[in-house]
Design a protein around this motif. Structure first.
Motif, PDB file in Angstrom:
ATOM      1  N   MET A 133       0.834  -1.297  -0.075  1.00  0.00           N
ATOM      2  CA  MET A 133      -0.125  -0.026   0.015  1.00  0.00           C
ATOM      3  C   MET A 133       1.080   1.159  -0.140  1.00  0.00           C
ATOM      4  O   MET A 133       0.670   2.246  -0.649  1.00  0.00           O
ATOM      5  CB  MET A 133      -1.020  -0.136   1.312  1.00  0.00           C
ATOM      6  N   GLU A 134       1.762   0.955   0.922  1.00  0.00           N
ATOM      7  CA  GLU A 134       2.667   2.373   0.895  1.00  0.00           C
ATOM      8  C   GLU A 134       3.376   2.709  -0.412  1.00  0.00           C
ATOM      9  O   GLU A 134       3.778   3.672  -1.015  1.00  0.00           O
ATOM     10  CB  GLU A 134       3.848   2.313   2.114  1.00  0.00           C
ATOM     11  N   LEU A 135       4.027   1.474  -1.017  1.00  0.00           N
ATOM     12  CA  LEU A 135       4.604   1.703  -2.338  1.00  0.00           C
ATOM     13  C   LEU A 135       3.753   2.390  -3.543  1.00  0.00           C
ATOM     14  O   LEU A 135       4.091   3.015  -4.227  1.00  0.00           O
ATOM     15  CB  LEU A 135       5.078   0.354  -2.859  1.00  0.00           C
ATOM     16  N   LEU A 136       2.354   2.050  -3.537  1.00  0.00           N
ATOM     17  CA  LEU A 136       1.492   2.444  -4.272  1.00  0.00           C
ATOM     18  C   LEU A 136       1.263   3.962  -3.980  1.00  0.00           C
ATOM     19  O   LEU A 136       1.131   4.768  -5.113  1.00  0.00           O
ATOM     20  CB  LEU A 136       0.093   1.664  -4.248  1.00  0.00           C
ATOM     21  N   LEU A 137       0.956   4.348  -2.926  1.00  0.00           N
ATOM     22  CA  LEU A 137       1.024   5.690  -2.612  1.00  0.00           C
ATOM     23  C   LEU A 137       2.336   6.570  -2.916  1.00  0.00           C
ATOM     24  O   LEU A 137       2.320   7.616  -3.191  1.00  0.00           O
ATOM     25  CB  LEU A 137       0.628   6.063  -0.918  1.00  0.00           C
ATOM     26  N   VAL A 138       3.614   6.040  -2.652  1.00  0.00           N
ATOM     27  CA  VAL A 138       4.777   6.707  -3.161  1.00  0.00           C
ATOM     28  C   VAL A 138       4.766   6.929  -4.675  1.00  0.00           C
ATOM     29  O   VAL A 138       5.305   8.033  -5.117  1.00  0.00           O
ATOM     30  CB  VAL A 138       6.102   5.875  -2.595  1.00  0.00           C
ATOM     31  N   ILE A 139       4.427   5.992  -5.611  1.00  0.00           N
ATOM     32  CA  ILE A 139       4.135   6.166  -6.706  1.00  0.00           C
ATOM     33  C   ILE A 139       3.173   7.158  -7.066  1.00  0.00           C
ATOM     34  O   ILE A 139       3.437   8.008  -7.974  1.00  0.00           O
ATOM     35  CB  ILE A 139       3.797   4.685  -7.283  1.00  0.00           C
ATOM     36  N   VAL A 140       2.128   7.279  -6.542  1.00  0.00           N
ATOM     37  CA  VAL A 140       0.796   8.136  -6.841  1.00  0.00           C
ATOM     38  C   VAL A 140       1.518   9.616  -6.327  1.00  0.00           C
ATOM     39  O   VAL A 140       1.286  10.539  -6.990  1.00  0.00           O
ATOM     40  CB  VAL A 140      -0.368   7.932  -5.969  1.00  0.00           C
ATOM     41  N   ILE A 141       2.418   9.643  -5.298  1.00  0.00           N
ATOM     42  CA  ILE A 141       2.743  11.064  -5.082  1.00  0.00           C
ATOM     43  C   ILE A 141       3.891  11.493  -6.065  1.00  0.00           C
ATOM     44  O   ILE A 141       3.898  12.591  -6.506  1.00  0.00           O
ATOM     45  CB  ILE A 141       3.549  10.847  -3.602  1.00  0.00           C
ATOM     46  N   GLY A 142       4.822  10.655  -6.298  1.00  0.00           N
ATOM     47  CA  GLY A 142       5.747  10.943  -7.430  1.00  0.00           C
ATOM     48  C   GLY A 142       4.947  11.474  -8.756  1.00  0.00           C
ATOM     49  O   GLY A 142       5.253  12.466  -9.395  1.00  0.00           O
ATOM     50  N   LEU A 143       3.902  10.743  -9.214  1.00  0.00           N
ATOM     51  CA  LEU A 143       3.147  11.197 -10.330  1.00  0.00           C
ATOM     52  C   LEU A 143       2.317  12.419  -9.946  1.00  0.00           C
ATOM     53  O   LEU A 143       2.317  13.353 -11.026  1.00  0.00           O
ATOM     54  CB  LEU A 143       2.113  10.008 -10.628  1.00  0.00           C
ATOM     55  N   LEU A 144       1.681  12.693  -9.082  1.00  0.00           N
ATOM     56  CA  LEU A 144       1.246  14.119  -8.616  1.00  0.00           C
ATOM     57  C   LEU A 144       2.214  15.115  -8.766  1.00  0.00           C
ATOM     58  O   LEU A 144       1.897  16.321  -9.305  1.00  0.00           O
ATOM     59  CB  LEU A 144       0.365  13.866  -7.275  1.00  0.00           C
ATOM     60  N   TYR A 145       3.320  15.007  -8.066  1.00  0.00           N
ATOM     61  CA  TYR A 145       4.405  15.989  -8.130  1.00  0.00           C
ATOM     62  C   TYR A 145       4.893  16.367  -9.547  1.00  0.00           C
ATOM     63  O   TYR A 145       5.057  17.448  -9.882  1.00  0.00           O
ATOM     64  CB  TYR A 145       5.446  15.694  -6.966  1.00  0.00           C
ATOM     65  N   SER A 146       5.256  15.099 -10.406  1.00  0.00           N
ATOM     66  CA  SER A 146       5.735  15.319 -11.536  1.00  0.00           C
ATOM     67  C   SER A 146       4.719  16.025 -12.318  1.00  0.00           C
ATOM     68  O   SER A 146       5.085  16.919 -13.357  1.00  0.00           O
ATOM     69  CB  SER A 146       6.437  13.935 -12.201  1.00  0.00           C
ATOM     70  N   ALA A 147       3.385  15.748 -12.486  1.00  0.00           N
ATOM     71  CA  ALA A 147       2.604  16.327 -13.169  1.00  0.00           C
ATOM     72  C   ALA A 147       2.243  17.805 -12.970  1.00  0.00           C
ATOM     73  O   ALA A 147       2.173  18.669 -13.630  1.00  0.00           O
ATOM     74  CB  ALA A 147       1.207  15.433 -13.341  1.00  0.00           C
ATOM     75  N   GLY A 148       2.227  18.107 -11.519  1.00  0.00           N
ATOM     76  CA  GLY A 148       2.263  19.508 -11.095  1.00  0.00           C
ATOM     77  C   GLY A 148       3.264  20.197 -11.224  1.00  0.00           C
ATOM     78  O   GLY A 148       2.960  21.623 -11.782  1.00  0.00           O
ATOM     79  N   VAL A 149       4.639  19.895 -11.310  1.00  0.00           N
ATOM     80  CA  VAL A 149       5.611  20.698 -11.584  1.00  0.00           C
ATOM     81  C   VAL A 149       5.432  20.936 -13.414  1.00  0.00           C
ATOM     82  O   VAL A 149       5.625  22.084 -13.901  1.00  0.00           O
ATOM     83  CB  VAL A 149       6.789  19.882 -11.327  1.00  0.00           C
ATOM     84  N   TYR A 150       5.211  19.775 -13.968  1.00  0.00           N
ATOM     85  CA  TYR A 150       5.016  20.104 -15.541  1.00  0.00           C
ATOM     86  C   TYR A 150       3.894  21.019 -15.790  1.00  0.00           C
ATOM     87  O   TYR A 150       4.120  22.027 -16.566  1.00  0.00           O
ATOM     88  CB  TYR A 150       4.603  18.550 -16.181  1.00  0.00           C
ATOM     89  N   LEU A 151       2.828  20.954 -14.974  1.00  0.00           N
ATOM     90  CA  LEU A 151       1.869  21.920 -15.681  1.00  0.00           C
ATOM     91  C   LEU A 151       2.188  23.462 -14.857  1.00  0.00           C
ATOM     92  O   LEU A 151       1.709  24.289 -15.401  1.00  0.00           O
ATOM     93  CB  LEU A 151       0.471  21.508 -14.829  1.00  0.00           C
ATOM     94  N   ILE A 152       2.876  23.638 -13.984  1.00  0.00           N
ATOM     95  CA  ILE A 152       3.272  24.756 -13.571  1.00  0.00           C
ATOM     96  C   ILE A 152       4.134  25.568 -14.469  1.00  0.00           C
ATOM     97  O   ILE A 152       4.097  26.823 -14.615  1.00  0.00           O
ATOM     98  CB  ILE A 152       3.931  24.708 -12.026  1.00  0.00           C
TER      99      ILE A 152
END
Length: 118
Positions: A1-20
């Protein structure tokens, strides 16, 4: 479960920085929202995912005897959600006003005028 959340956090941060880094004001706002959600999940993950009882000590005990849910990350996330909602609503009103004045959502159209234009 934690590994899935770490991957989701990485995706959210990378998509957020890309959009900014895009030139559109709407994409900038969406990127800020993604970064906020990624941070909320990060705080949730740092508080350790445990199924436990509420942190209430029985009168007979002086310390906790069972596994309990830590209330601090939950309070921090709740506060962060309220702050991000306020920031998002303010930014939407601000973007609507800027779009009405400039008639574009491109950030390059908001540059200060050249010396020749003055």
């Amino acid at each position: 479960m934690e590994l899935l959340l770490v991957i989701v956090i990485g995706l959210l941060y990378s998509a957020g920085v890309y959009l900014i880094l895009r030139r559109s004001m709407v994409k900038l706002l969406l990127g800020i929202m993604l970064l906020g959600n990624g941070t909320n999940i990060l705080i949730f993950l740092l508080g350790k995912i445990t199924k436990g009882t509420p942190p209430v000590i029985n009168e007979a005990y002086k310390v906790f005897q069972d596994i309990y849910a830590d209330p601090i990350p939950q309070a921090l996330i709740l506060t962060a959600i309220v702050i991000s909602f306020a920031l998002t609503s303010f930014a939407i009103v601000l973007l609507k006003r800027v779009y009405a004045l400039v008639d574009s959502d491109d950030l390059d159209d908001l540059n200060t005028p050249e010396e020749e234009d003055l």
